[in-house]
Design a protein around this motif. Structure first.
Motif, PDB file in Angstrom:
ATOM      1  N   LYS A 106       0.842  -1.194   0.000  1.00 13.38           N
ATOM      2  CA  LYS A 106       0.000   0.000   0.000  1.00 13.38           C
ATOM      3  C   LYS A 106       0.879   1.247   0.000  1.00 13.38           C
ATOM      4  N   ASP A 131      -5.884   7.621  -4.309  1.00 13.45           N
ATOM      5  CA  ASP A 131      -5.041   6.850  -5.221  1.00 13.45           C
ATOM      6  C   ASP A 131      -5.847   6.385  -6.433  1.00 13.45           C
ATOM      7  N   PHE A 132      -5.531   6.936  -7.607  1.00 11.37           N
ATOM      8  CA  PHE A 132      -6.208   6.480  -8.826  1.00 11.37           C
ATOM      9  C   PHE A 132      -5.195   5.865  -9.789  1.00 11.37           C
ATOM     10  N   VAL A 138      -5.945  -2.679 -12.585  1.00 13.60           N
ATOM     11  CA  VAL A 138      -6.573  -1.719 -13.495  1.00 13.60           C
ATOM     12  C   VAL A 138      -6.054  -1.948 -14.907  1.00 13.60           C
ATOM     13  N   ILE A 141      -7.732  -4.946 -16.279  1.00  7.66           N
ATOM     14  CA  ILE A 141      -9.119  -4.650 -16.658  1.00  7.66           C
ATOM     15  C   ILE A 141      -9.138  -3.926 -17.999  1.00  7.66           C
ATOM     16  N   ILE A 226     -12.089  -7.151  -3.674  1.00  7.30           N
ATOM     17  CA  ILE A 226     -13.455  -6.859  -3.266  1.00  7.30           C
ATOM     18  C   ILE A 226     -13.990  -5.629  -3.995  1.00  7.30           C
ATOM     19  N   ALA A 227     -13.095  -4.704  -4.388  1.00  2.24           N
ATOM     20  CA  ALA A 227     -13.551  -3.492  -5.066  1.00  2.24           C
ATOM     21  C   ALA A 227     -14.172  -3.831  -6.413  1.00  2.24           C
ATOM     22  N   CYS A 231     -18.075  -3.436  -7.312  1.00  2.00           N
ATOM     23  CA  CYS A 231     -18.522  -2.609  -8.433  1.00  2.00           C
ATOM     24  C   CYS A 231     -19.547  -3.353  -9.274  1.00  2.00           C
TER      25      CYS A 231
ATOM     26  N   PHE B  61     -17.181 -14.425   6.259  1.00  6.64           N
ATOM     27  CA  PHE B  61     -16.435 -13.175   6.278  1.00  6.64           C
ATOM     28  C   PHE B  61     -16.923 -12.264   7.395  1.00  6.64           C
ATOM     29  N   ALA B  62     -18.218 -12.379   7.730  1.00  7.22           N
ATOM     30  CA  ALA B  62     -18.734 -11.562   8.823  1.00  7.22           C
ATOM     31  C   ALA B  62     -18.151 -12.048  10.144  1.00  7.22           C
TER      32      ALA B  62
ATOM     33  N   MET C   1     -14.468  -9.362   8.059  1.00  5.05           N
ATOM     34  CA  MET C   1     -15.185  -8.220   7.502  1.00  5.05           C
ATOM     35  C   MET C   1     -14.292  -6.977   7.480  1.00  5.05           C
ATOM     36  N   LEU C   4     -11.858  -7.164   4.810  1.00  3.41           N
ATOM     37  CA  LEU C   4     -12.413  -6.861   3.495  1.00  3.41           C
ATOM     38  C   LEU C   4     -12.476  -5.354   3.281  1.00  3.41           C
ATOM     39  N   GLU C   6     -10.775  -3.101   4.786  1.00  3.77           N
ATOM     40  CA  GLU C   6      -9.410  -2.577   4.713  1.00  3.77           C
ATOM     41  C   GLU C   6      -8.819  -2.819   3.326  1.00  3.77           C
ATOM     42  N   GLN C   7      -9.200  -3.971   2.760  1.00  2.00           N
ATOM     43  CA  GLN C   7      -8.656  -4.339   1.459  1.00  2.00           C
ATOM     44  C   GLN C   7      -9.263  -3.517   0.339  1.00  2.00           C
ATOM     45  N   PHE C   8     -10.438  -2.935   0.613  1.00  3.92           N
ATOM     46  CA  PHE C   8     -11.166  -2.217  -0.431  1.00  3.92           C
ATOM     47  C   PHE C   8     -10.326  -1.058  -0.951  1.00  3.92           C
ATOM     48  N   SER C   9     -10.121  -1.040  -2.270  1.00 10.87           N
ATOM     49  CA  SER C   9      -9.309   0.020  -2.849  1.00 10.87           C
ATOM     50  C   SER C   9     -10.209   0.930  -3.678  1.00 10.87           C
ATOM     51  N   LEU C  10     -10.262   2.185  -3.254  1.00 12.74           N
ATOM     52  CA  LEU C  10     -11.140   3.147  -3.924  1.00 12.74           C
ATOM     53  C   LEU C  10     -10.717   3.351  -5.380  1.00 12.74           C
ATOM     54  N   GLY C  11      -9.389   3.401  -5.581  1.00 15.14           N
ATOM     55  CA  GLY C  11      -8.884   3.625  -6.939  1.00 15.14           C
ATOM     56  C   GLY C  11      -9.322   2.523  -7.881  1.00 15.14           C
ATOM     57  N   LEU C  12      -9.166   1.264  -7.386  1.00 18.04           N
ATOM     58  CA  LEU C  12      -9.547   0.125  -8.220  1.00 18.04           C
ATOM     59  C   LEU C  12     -11.037   0.168  -8.500  1.00 18.04           C
ATOM     60  N   PHE C  13     -11.841   0.526  -7.482  1.00 19.47           N
ATOM     61  CA  PHE C  13     -13.287   0.615  -7.654  1.00 19.47           C
ATOM     62  C   PHE C  13     -13.619   1.668  -8.703  1.00 19.47           C
ATOM     63  N   PHE C  14     -12.959   2.804  -8.599  1.00 20.39           N
ATOM     64  CA  PHE C  14     -13.205   3.903  -9.538  1.00 20.39           C
ATOM     65  C   PHE C  14     -12.915   3.470 -10.965  1.00 20.39           C
ATOM     66  N   TRP C  15     -11.735   2.860 -11.150  1.00 21.21           N
ATOM     67  CA  TRP C  15     -11.373   2.441 -12.506  1.00 21.21           C
ATOM     68  C   TRP C  15     -12.279   1.346 -13.029  1.00 21.21           C
ATOM     69  N   GLN C  16     -12.608   0.404 -12.136  1.00 18.93           N
ATOM     70  CA  GLN C  16     -13.468  -0.706 -12.557  1.00 18.93           C
ATOM     71  C   GLN C  16     -14.821  -0.166 -13.000  1.00 18.93           C
ATOM     72  N   LEU C  17     -15.383   0.762 -12.197  1.00 15.91           N
ATOM     73  CA  LEU C  17     -16.689   1.340 -12.535  1.00 15.91           C
ATOM     74  C   LEU C  17     -16.611   2.039 -13.886  1.00 15.91           C
ATOM     75  N   LEU C  19     -14.317   1.827 -16.329  1.00 13.02           N
ATOM     76  CA  LEU C  19     -14.001   0.963 -17.466  1.00 13.02           C
ATOM     77  C   LEU C  19     -15.153   0.028 -17.787  1.00 13.02           C
TER      78      LEU C  19
END
Lengths: 358, 63, 166
Positions: A106, A131-132, A138, A141, A226-227, A231, B61-62, C1, C4, C6-17, C19
């Motif tokens: 990270k 972070d983007f 990415v 993808i 998970i992201a 999505c 996971f919960a 939980m 999970l 903590e693992q969530f990456s906003l950047g990856l989510f943004f790009w995935q959405l 793309l």
């Protein structure tokens, strides 16, 4: 016949490559165990560069083979730099007047020395900039999107000259028709299915392709983030919610044929149910692929722990069998995700006959 | 005495495994009884198994 | 939980959405719509062709039935015509026969009449000839006889006898 043999050889090579990447490591038994554990952990994480494999030379220097990807940060303005500056977390990247360092995969903002502060749970307390970055996932993808776009638009073009499928369309058309005839139409109904076809087809082929790529030794693991699954599940949820007809909401908030008091009790449960559905979609895909990757890599890792002909070949056979099983799982999870999405869309547009008691 | 969450996870896996096993067994029986409907039975089986699996994972996971 | 989250990456989510939505829209425009339209067009073509073939088959069957009917009719007509012709022939033969018979009998009757009349004429002729002859003979005889008185007497007598006998 010859091409078949070539394909088989390439497939075998693909299976063997991950073993080669670990085979270079040296150390005692406990070292190997922790190393394998770290390797698996590392594999499950997203990285800022696209690495094929890494090894340690006899002098103890880590060597990485791969290519860097751009890091894009929003930290008092846009910061774009190559991930090669991060040196895989071994040194501090100096960009403009800010310093960044990788810690456990990270990216954190640090001072010039690259100090990372930890709290009592060993969590870094440094500032995480927005972070983007084009990370490995990415990038994958993007590549998969491009691949799907090229393959399917080429396939679409062929239909202009002939009504019959030719080339790659011969394999893909039955799958497209399967999604339409066996997933969309039975679950959504003939009247409404057309609006959802684009999403269902894209989701199916996207998940399938990415799952299959996850089984290659490129170390791709997109759907066990998970992201990504969040999505996809979010999109299913949004589409369900925004295309839902009156009947759908009525069955959630004010169920016909149920006593008035029960309706008050059932409404929140039903509302929660609409959220649990996409949540389980998200978790299912994530957990299946993650579990598959962990077990497969562990079995491969076992080979280096046993260090005997019998044990190692046994774990090889197991890993090989599991690899084939994962091929099935890759398609099955794409199918299940598409199928359940279609089921939820179907419930959203379903028109109930209220003459019957429910 | 505090029960560690891994025990709960184990219980969930046992439950989910039993559930999916039952679904698979029943589907096999149904297919044996009506081989011509095997396609539909398989689809229904996969959906039901996936739903249980989803709940199992969610609880895992919960926990 | 927590892991999970903590693992969530906003950047990856943004790009995935970004793309993925882009991919859905692009594929819809460039792939799914043309592919599904083409497949649907082909399916409806096939359906039409099948129904057209069924129609053609039906038409064919109708035509065949018509043909069969026509053939039957023609056969019956031919049968009737043949029968008629046969009857006509029989009638003609019959009538010809009877006519011929009539003619023949008529002819025979005529012939008989002719023969009769000829016979009569011949007999008359014969009679006259015989008469003349007998007269001439009688004359001669008479002349000879009349030379002798006695004989004359006798002759007259015999003649008278004969005359009464006749």
């Amino acid at each position: 016949m010859r091409s078949k043999l070539t394909v088989r050889l390439i497939a075998l090579l693909f299976f063997l490559l991950p073993f080669l990447s670990i085979a270079g490591e040296k150390g005692t038994e406990t070292d190997i165990k922790s190393e394998i554990k770290a390797y698996i952990q590392h594999h499950l994480e997203d990285t800022y560069d696209f690495g094929f494999y890494s090894y340690t030379t006899d002098e103890g220097v880590h060597k990485y083979k791969g290519f860097p990807l751009p890091v894009i940060l929003w930290d008092n303005g846009l910061q774009v730099f190559s991930s090669s500056k991060l040196h895989h977390g071994e040194s501090v990247a100096h960009v403009g007047d800010a310093y960044y360092k990788l810690d456990h995969g990270k990216l954190y903002k640090t001072d010039a020395e690259g100090t990372i502060n930890y709290d009592e749970y060993h969590h870094a307390t440094n500032v995480k900039p927005l972070d983007f970055s084009i990370t490995k996932n990415v990038f994958t993808i993007m590549m998969v999107s491009l691949l799907l776009l090229i393959v399917f638009s080429r396939m679409a073009k062929k239909y202009k000259t002939s009504a019959l499928p030719s080339g790659v369309a011969r394999i893909l058309e039955p799958i497209v028709l399967y999604v339409r005839d066996d997933i969309a139409i039975p679950n959504i109904g003939k009247k409404h299915y057309k609006r959802y076809m684009s999403y269902l087809l894209t989701v199916f082929f996207f998940i399938w392709t990415i799952n299959l790529l996850g089984l290659t030794p490129l170390g791709i693991n997109v759907t066990n983030n998970i992201a990504v699954t969040f999505c996809l599940a979010l999109l299913t949820y949004l589409i369900t919610t925004f295309t839902a007809k009156k009947d759908y909401w009525m069955h959630i908030f004010w169920m016909p044929g149920v006593p008035k008091l029960m309706r008050l009790v059932l409404a929140p449960i039903e509302l929660l149910g609409t959220l649990i559905k996409p949540f389980s979609l998200m978790i299912r895909l994530y957990a299946n692929i993650t579990a598959g990757h962990i077990v497969l890599m562990s079995l491969i890792g076992l080979m280096f722990i046993f260090k005997s002909w019998l044990g190692s070949s046994l774990s090889f056979v197991l890993a090989f069998g599991l690899g084939i099983l994962e091929l099935l799982v890759a398609a099955l999870q794409a199918y299940i995700f598409t199928m359940l999405s279609a089921l939820y869309f179907g419930s959203a547009v379903e028109e109930h006959d209220h003459d019957h008691a429910h | 005495m505090e029960i560690p969450s891994i025990v709960g996870a184990g219980l969930i896996v046992i439950g989910a495994g039993l559930g999916i096993g039952r679904i698979g067994g029943s589907a096999m029986e149904a297919i044996a009884r009506q081989p011509e409907a095997s396609g539909k039975i398989q689809t229904a089986m996969l959906i039901a198994a996936a739903l249980i699996e989803g709940i199992g994972f969610a609880a895992l996971f919960a926990g | 939980m927590e892991k999970l989250i903590e693992q969530f990456s906003l950047g990856l989510f943004f790009w995935q959405l970004l793309l993925f939505v882009g991919l859905v829209l692009l594929l819809k425009k460039f792939a799914w719509k043309p592919i599904l339209d083409a497949v649907e067009a082909r399916e409806s073509d096939i359906k039409e062709a099948i129904s057209a073939a069924a129609d053609a088959k039906k038409d064919m069957e109708n035509l065949q039935a018509d043909n069969q009917k026509l053939l039957k009719e023609a056969r019956a007509e031919r049968e009737a015509m043949l029968k008629e012709a046969r009857e006509l022939k029989n009638n003609m033969i019959e009538s010809a026969k009877s006519e011929a018979q009539e003619e023949a009998s008529k002819l025979v009757a005529q012939a008989q009449a002719a023969i009769e009349s000829e016979k009569k004429a011949a007999i008359a002729d014969l009679k006259s000839v015989v008469g003349e002859l007998s007269i001439s003979i009688a004359e001669k005889v008479l002349r000879e006889e009349l030379t002798d008185k006695a004989k004359q007497e006798k002759l007259v007598e015999s003649m008278l006898d004969n005359a009464t006998l006749n």
